[in-house]
Motif scaffolding. Structure first.
Motif, mmCIF file in Angstrom:
data_model
loop_
_atom_site.group_PDB
_atom_site.id
_atom_site.type_symbol
_atom_site.label_atom_id
_atom_site.label_comp_id
_atom_site.label_asym_id
_atom_site.label_seq_id
_atom_site.Cartn_x
_atom_site.Cartn_y
_atom_site.Cartn_z
ATOM 1 N N MET A 50 -4.735 -8.590 1.290
ATOM 2 C CA MET A 50 -4.065 -9.697 1.925
ATOM 3 C C MET A 50 -4.284 -9.551 3.424
ATOM 4 S SD MET A 50 -0.167 -10.623 1.300
ATOM 5 C CE MET A 50 0.354 -12.246 1.287
ATOM 6 N N PRO A 51 -5.087 -10.387 4.015
ATOM 7 C CA PRO A 51 -5.376 -10.283 5.448
ATOM 8 C C PRO A 51 -4.117 -10.366 6.306
ATOM 9 C CG PRO A 51 -6.868 -11.824 4.375
ATOM 10 C CD PRO A 51 -5.812 -11.468 3.372
ATOM 11 N N GLY A 52 -4.007 -9.469 7.264
ATOM 12 C CA GLY A 52 -2.890 -9.482 8.196
ATOM 13 C C GLY A 52 -1.643 -8.757 7.724
ATOM 14 N N LEU A 53 -1.618 -8.313 6.476
ATOM 15 C CA LEU A 53 -0.411 -7.664 5.948
ATOM 16 C C LEU A 53 -0.113 -6.358 6.678
ATOM 17 C CD1 LEU A 53 1.909 -7.587 3.915
ATOM 18 C CD2 LEU A 53 0.354 -6.432 2.334
ATOM 19 N N ARG A 54 -1.127 -5.533 6.912
ATOM 20 C CA ARG A 54 -0.912 -4.242 7.567
ATOM 21 C C ARG A 54 -0.226 -4.414 8.928
ATOM 22 N NH1 ARG A 54 -3.453 0.789 6.863
ATOM 23 N NH2 ARG A 54 -4.799 -0.227 5.368
ATOM 24 N N GLU A 55 -0.598 -5.408 9.664
ATOM 25 C CA GLU A 55 -0.001 -5.636 10.982
ATOM 26 C C GLU A 55 1.444 -6.117 10.896
ATOM 27 O OE1 GLU A 55 -3.038 -7.087 10.082
ATOM 28 O OE2 GLU A 55 -4.149 -5.419 10.974
ATOM 29 N N ARG A 56 1.834 -6.682 9.759
ATOM 30 C CA ARG A 56 3.197 -7.198 9.600
ATOM 31 C C ARG A 56 4.173 -6.168 9.061
ATOM 32 N NH1 ARG A 56 3.172 -12.639 6.488
ATOM 33 N NH2 ARG A 56 5.297 -12.575 7.218
ATOM 34 N N LEU A 57 3.669 -5.039 8.552
ATOM 35 C CA LEU A 57 4.551 -4.005 8.013
ATOM 36 C C LEU A 57 5.411 -3.424 9.121
ATOM 37 C CD1 LEU A 57 2.282 -1.982 5.578
ATOM 38 C CD2 LEU A 57 4.160 -3.498 4.996
ATOM 39 N N MET A 58 6.679 -3.296 8.835
ATOM 40 C CA MET A 58 7.600 -2.696 9.796
ATOM 41 C C MET A 58 7.890 -1.242 9.436
ATOM 42 S SD MET A 58 10.149 -5.945 10.190
ATOM 43 C CE MET A 58 11.198 -5.161 11.385
ATOM 44 N N TRP A 59 7.741 -0.891 8.164
ATOM 45 C CA TRP A 59 8.032 0.467 7.705
ATOM 46 C C TRP A 59 7.303 0.707 6.405
ATOM 47 C CZ3 TRP A 59 11.217 2.065 3.467
ATOM 48 C CH2 TRP A 59 11.493 3.426 3.448
ATOM 49 N N ARG A 60 6.823 1.923 6.230
ATOM 50 C CA ARG A 60 6.116 2.281 5.007
ATOM 51 C C ARG A 60 6.431 3.735 4.711
ATOM 52 N NH1 ARG A 60 -0.142 3.231 3.529
ATOM 53 N NH2 ARG A 60 0.045 5.018 4.889
ATOM 54 N N GLU A 61 6.589 4.046 3.438
ATOM 55 C CA GLU A 61 6.853 5.427 3.025
ATOM 56 C C GLU A 61 5.968 5.745 1.824
ATOM 57 O OE1 GLU A 61 10.491 8.172 1.338
ATOM 58 O OE2 GLU A 61 10.949 6.330 2.404
ATOM 59 N N VAL A 62 5.226 6.822 1.924
ATOM 60 C CA VAL A 62 4.389 7.276 0.828
ATOM 61 C C VAL A 62 5.102 8.442 0.171
ATOM 62 C CG1 VAL A 62 2.150 8.250 0.195
ATOM 63 C CG2 VAL A 62 2.300 6.548 2.027
ATOM 64 N N ARG A 63 5.260 8.368 -1.140
ATOM 65 C CA ARG A 63 5.994 9.403 -1.865
ATOM 66 C C ARG A 63 5.112 10.042 -2.927
ATOM 67 N NH1 ARG A 63 11.035 9.888 -0.875
ATOM 68 N NH2 ARG A 63 11.596 10.458 -2.974
ATOM 69 N N THR A 64 5.415 11.273 -3.250
ATOM 70 C CA THR A 64 4.669 12.019 -4.249
ATOM 71 C C THR A 64 5.626 12.467 -5.355
ATOM 72 O OG1 THR A 64 5.060 14.167 -3.232
ATOM 73 C CG2 THR A 64 3.162 12.895 -2.416
ATOM 74 N N PRO A 65 5.102 12.948 -6.478
ATOM 75 C CA PRO A 65 5.984 13.486 -7.515
ATOM 76 C C PRO A 65 6.866 14.625 -6.992
ATOM 77 C CG PRO A 65 3.825 13.090 -8.433
ATOM 78 C CD PRO A 65 3.715 12.874 -6.938
ATOM 79 N N GLU A 66 6.374 15.385 -6.038
ATOM 80 C CA GLU A 66 7.183 16.477 -5.473
ATOM 81 C C GLU A 66 8.433 15.939 -4.772
ATOM 82 O OE1 GLU A 66 3.803 16.298 -5.022
ATOM 83 O OE2 GLU A 66 3.269 17.920 -6.388
ATOM 84 N N HIS A 67 8.299 14.812 -4.078
ATOM 85 C CA HIS A 67 9.464 14.180 -3.441
ATOM 86 C C HIS A 67 10.483 13.770 -4.502
ATOM 87 C CE1 HIS A 67 6.501 13.210 -0.138
ATOM 88 N NE2 HIS A 67 7.502 13.766 0.526
ATOM 89 N N THR A 68 9.998 13.136 -5.564
ATOM 90 C CA THR A 68 10.880 12.676 -6.630
ATOM 91 C C THR A 68 11.606 13.843 -7.280
ATOM 92 O OG1 THR A 68 9.412 10.806 -7.046
ATOM 93 C CG2 THR A 68 10.972 11.361 -8.781
#
Length: 91
Positions: free
Chosen positions: A1-19
């Motif tokens: 989706m063009p332009g989506l990355r610039e509109r993100l205000m917050w992002r969190e990447v999680r792994t099974p270890e976090h869970t």
């Protein structure tokens, strides 16, 4: 989706270890799909939250874990965003 990355205000990447660390789920296992049971005890949290514009999506939200259900969760949230709060899926 063009332009989506610039509109993100917050992002969190999680792994099974976090869970695993936060929930105690062995090896970060994702829960099974929701089962209503008595008084809805096994239901996952709704995709909506009390904060306008904040949604839950993925294995820990409705309808539950596994790739097909995480995809369904994403589709439900997309419908809520596009159609509004009255969206109830593909009825």
């Amino acid at each position: 989706m063009p332009g989506l990355r610039e509109r993100l205000m917050w992002r969190e990447v999680r792994t099974p270890e976090h869970t695993e660390a936060e929930t105690g789920a062995s090896f970060g296992a994702v829960p099974a799909p929701a089962l209503a049971a008595g008084e809805g005890r096994f239901l996952h949290p709704a995709n909506t939250t009390p904060l306008p514009g904040l949604y839950r999506v993925g294995g820990w939200a409705h309808p539950g874990g596994g790739l097909p259900h995480a995809g369904m969760s994403g589709a439900l949230v997309a419908g809520l965003i596009v159609e509004g709060p009255d969206f109830r899926g593909s009825q």
